[in-house]
Design a protein around this motif. Structure first.
Motif, PDB file in Angstrom:
ATOM      1  N   LYS A  93     -43.975 -21.737  10.257  1.00  7.27           N
ATOM      2  CA  LYS A  93     -42.796 -20.892  10.468  1.00  7.27           C
ATOM      3  C   LYS A  93     -42.406 -20.795  11.931  1.00  7.27           C
ATOM      4  CE  LYS A  93     -43.481 -18.054   6.339  1.00  7.27           C
ATOM      5  NZ  LYS A  93     -43.623 -16.686   5.795  1.00  7.27           N
ATOM      6  N   ARG A  94     -42.972 -21.691  12.745  1.00  7.56           N
ATOM      7  CA  ARG A  94     -42.632 -21.778  14.161  1.00  7.56           C
ATOM      8  C   ARG A  94     -42.737 -20.426  14.850  1.00  7.56           C
ATOM      9  NH1 ARG A  94     -44.333 -26.027  14.600  1.00  7.56           N
ATOM     10  NH2 ARG A  94     -43.612 -25.960  16.782  1.00  7.56           N
ATOM     11  N   THR A 111     -43.652 -22.863  20.286  1.00  6.34           N
ATOM     12  CA  THR A 111     -43.961 -22.249  18.984  1.00  6.34           C
ATOM     13  C   THR A 111     -45.034 -23.070  18.275  1.00  6.34           C
ATOM     14  OG1 THR A 111     -42.217 -23.514  17.881  1.00  6.34           O
ATOM     15  CG2 THR A 111     -41.629 -21.315  18.717  1.00  6.34           C
TER      16      THR A 111
END
Length: 824
Positions: A760-761, A756
């Protein structure tokens, strides 16, 4: 005041029935709005009724919008009393006064009230004010009413105030006056039949010819009484007069009527026709109201009105001809019903009538507000109860001009401004007259510029017009241009009056210098090229037809322009030398350093320029322009050609944009933000040409703009690369819908947690490639792919790439990019 002696019994008029209500309104409130249609008789009946009622303490002052109407209405009222003007009833207009100590009713033009209010706000000795024909909404009437309402509220609550109108939407006026009573008079004395064209006038038809034909028809259809023809201006009147000459019955007399005529000619148009004769009066809108034209039975309305339109940014006014409004058409129609039943012929079809505007614009909405701004500064307030407040932007432009003319200083009126306000001139011309020290030459020029052109067909040569005023016979003899003698006589009379108004201490300025004092914003410098075109000191453009005497002038002063907003046509001008300009405006000529981007040359230019407003009188290279100035000019060039993004710079911007969308506090790297701020300036000072700017690599400026801490945050949240299990750095593409990488499927064996990026991954969009580099699967859930889709891919790929490993459980296999040895 005791009641006046009984009046001789006049003929009944429609207004008579409304007079008791008007009297009651004044007794109750001291104010009233009187609405009465054309021909009702309000102009002559109401002042005499006020006098007869004995309710006015002091003189009655009635305001008229035009000099001709002021004089004519005073003469009619005086005749009603069996007197000459100057006794009980008198008048004051510009350049003429007939009043005495016995005068109780004084008819004045609207501008005179403004001067009275400015010099004596209490209006000492005035007991009643009547605004006649207020529907014309002249600038002086709007200002006069606003000032009157203010002084009535503060100083003179005993002052009787009546606003009279024929077609005005009276309710807003009554509301402005504190809900004053509204008194309405019944209709005109006699009915008027309206006749329209059967179909709209052909677009190719000339107004003059169509009007002349309609007049001939009206004279033939209606053999009795006079005919009043409404036309937009003097030019149309003269052309229609020429077309009708020798085409009407022998008993018809053509009578032009417009404001610039000699009074004797105006009086002839207003006089009754001799027995057996018919007057055919060709008039402008001057005949719409107030004036009594005897025995008019027929009106022919050409349906056009001429109005002034002023453009504040250019400082230019122009006259435009447009359709009449419904209110104006009704005013004109009413002139046919004053003495007998009448007929109104309209030069438009009935169907076109619905497209007419209801009312004409108030002058305050369309006029030059310079004189108004000066009056407001002299009064000390702009917060007055205007029926239509002046537009703030237009008023601001007027105040800027007054500042340039030294009439205002930081918004306050100066002594020079007070002197300007006392002169019956536009502030431009008053400024010229005062700064020149008065004298015959300056007074004559001021009068000329305030009047209509006495040589309307002549080239744009102001000196020729001044020569025509001095010796019209010589100009007529030596040129092909015939001076207009009545106009010249008016100019001479006004010049004599202005010369007396200013103590003479002439400075000996040339005609060109006088013009430059009046029009500091209209000094023109010839543009490069063969065409006679100039840039004006105020920033606008101007031109004249080639071959005119002034078409080769390097510098000139344009004293009359047609008002075209793109490039105005010069109608009057005079050449001026640079030495003459420096002598009168030397304090406004200054050097300025200019470092800018030239769109035409495609490069940064650095110049030292000696300027008068927008004019560049001298232009030199600025060799030591500072780097900061050059950088700002180059930035302007970037704004025009746009930023050129290298792939590396674009990737960096994409990473920043992703973090910003997810809430990270990072700088805005959009084109707009970069070009508005200073981030690029340190890298631009040495760039001079368009090619230099297009070769600028934005990566280094962007990294410097972000700074070390932001770059560290960026590398942590949105790394530029994804490191595969084999240690290879796969570049992350942030430009797509989601950040993504491309990697061989075998290289991801053993990865069980999906990678990620971002605050906000966000899951990376992984494009898995075959051993041959072709996409075989796109996933944002690698563990899910191993579980659900890998078996199908394995089955398909094993046959194609048998020497590459395809383990049963990729989650447990080692990543690799190698093939299996032969034979295994």
């Amino acid at each position: 005041m005791p009641p006046h002696s009984p009046l001789p019994p006049p003929a009944a008029l429609p207004i008579d029935e409304a007079l008791p209500d008007l009297r009651a309104a004044l007794q109750a409130r001291g104010m009233a709005v009187l609405q009465a249609p054309p021909g009702a008789g309000k102009t002559t009946r109401v002042p005499l009724a006020l006098l007869d009622w004995g309710m006015v303490q002091g003189r009655i002052l009635m305001l008229e919008p035009r000099r001709l109407a002021a004089r004519a209405s005073a003469e009619r009222m005086a005749a009603t009393l069996g007197e000459e003007p100057g006794q009980t009833v008198g008048y004051r207009i510009r350049g003429e006064s007939k009043v005495s100590r016995a005068t109780k009713i004084e008819v004045v033009t609207e501008g005179i009230l403004t001067r009275m209010l400015q010099s004596d706000p209490s209006l000492d000795g005035i007991g009643a004010l009547i605004f006649d024909e207020f529907h014309e909404r002249s600038l002086n009437a709007d200002l006069g009413l606003a000032l009157t309402l203010e002084i009535r509220a503060a100083l003179r609550d005993d002052l009787l105030l009546i606003v009279m109108s024929a077609t005005l939407d009276a309710a807003p006026v009554a509301a402005l006056m504190g809900d004053a009573p509204l008194v309405t008079s019944a209709g005109r004395a006699f009915p008027v039949e309206t006749r329209w064209l059967p179909r709209p006038l052909d677009a190719r038809a000339r107004l003059d010819g169509a009007t002349a034909a309609l007049v001939q028809q009206a004279v033939e259809d209606c053999p009795d009484g006079g005919v009043l023809v409404f036309l937009p201006g003097e030019g149309e009147i003269r052309r229609v007069e020429s077309l009708l000459r020798n085409r009407l019955p022998a008993e018809c007399d053509l009578r032009p009527l417009f404001g610039a005529m000699e009074f004797a000619a105006q009086r002839a148009a207003l006089a009754p026709a001799p027995a057996g004769r018919r007057n055919i009066v060709l008039a402008t809108s001057i005949a719409e109201t107030s004036l009594t034209l005897p025995d008019i039975r027929v009106v022919v309305d050409a349906g056009r009105a001429r109005r002034a339109r002023f453009d504040a940014p250019s400082g230019m006014a122009r006259l435009i001809t447009e359709r009449v409004t419904k209110a104006e058409a009704e005013q004109r129609r009413g002139r046919a019903g004053r003495v007998a039943p009448g007929i109104c012929y309209r030069l438009w079809s009935k169907g076109e009538e619905g497209g007419l505007a209801p009312f004409p614009p108030a002058e305050i909405e369309a006029a030059d507000l310079t004189a108004l701004a000066l009056e407001l500064a002299l009064w000390g307030s702009t917060d007055l109860p205007f029926l239509t407040p002046p537009h703030p932007g237009v008023l601001g432009e007027a105040q800027a001009l007054l500042t340039q003319l030294q009439a205002l200083d930081k918004g306050r009126i100066t002594d020079h401004g007070r002197a300007l306000a006392a002169l019956p001139l536009h502030p431009r011309l008053g400024h010229m007259l005062l700064r020149a020290g008065g004298g015959a030459e300056a007074a004559t020029l001021a009068a000329l510029l305030a009047e209509r052109d006495p040589l309307r067909s002549a080239p744009a040569d102001l000196a020729l017009r001044m020569a025509a005023i001095r010796d019209p016979a010589r100009v007529a003899r030596d040129t092909i241009h015939e001076p207009h003698r009545p106009t010249i006589e008016r100019i001479r009379a006004e010049a004599r009056r202005l010369e007396r108004a200013v103590p003479a201490k002439p400075l000996g300025l040339s005609l060109a210098q006088l013009a430059a004092l009046a029009y500091p914003d209209r000094v023109g410098l010839r543009r490069k090229g063969d065409a006679p075109r100039w840039v004006l000191s105020g920033g606008k453009g101007a031109a004249m037809a080639a071959g005119q005497p002034l078409s080769g002038a390097r510098l000139l002063v344009a004293t009359d322009l047609d008002g075209d907003l793109r490039e105005a046509d010069i109608r009057q001008a005079i050449p001026i030398t640079e030495a003459e300009l420096r002598a009168v405006h030397g304090d406004r000529i200054a050097w300025r350093d200019v470092c800018d981007w030239s769109k035409r040359e495609g490069r940064v230019i650095a110049r030292r320029q000696e300027c008068f407003g927008a004019l560049v009188l001298d232009d030199r290279h600025w060799t030591d322009a500072p780097p900061e100035a050059r950088a700002m000019a180059a930035r302007e060039g970037l704004r025009q050609i746009g930023l050129v993004w290298t792939p590396a710079a674009r990737r960096l911007k994409a990473r920043v944009d992703l973090c910003r969308r997810d809430g990270a506090d990072l700088p805005d790297l959009s084109d707009e933000a970069l070009l508005a701020g200073d981030a690029l300036l340190p890298y631009l000072s040495g760039l001079k040409t368009e090619a230099d700017l297009r070769n600028l690599d934005l990566l280094e400026p962007l990294r410097a703009h972000l700074g070390w801490e932001a770059l560290q945050l960026l590398d942590r949240l949105t790394p530029a690369h994804f490191e595969t299990p084999l240690g290879r750095r796969a570049p992350i593409d942030y430009d797509g819908e989601a950040p993504g990488i491309e990697v061989r499927l075998q290289e991801m064996f053993g990865v069980t947690i999906h990678p990620t990026v971002g605050p906000k991954r966000l899951p990376l969009r992984i494009t898995l490639l075959s051993p041959g580099g072709k996409p075989v699967q796109v996933t944002s859930d690698l563990p899910g792919f191993w579980t659900n889709s890998y078996a199908d891919v394995r089955r398909d790929m094993r046959g194609r790439y048998p020497r590459h490993p395809w383990p049963d459980d990729p989650r447990e296999a080692d990543p690799t990019t190698r093939t299996k040895p032969r034979g295994t």
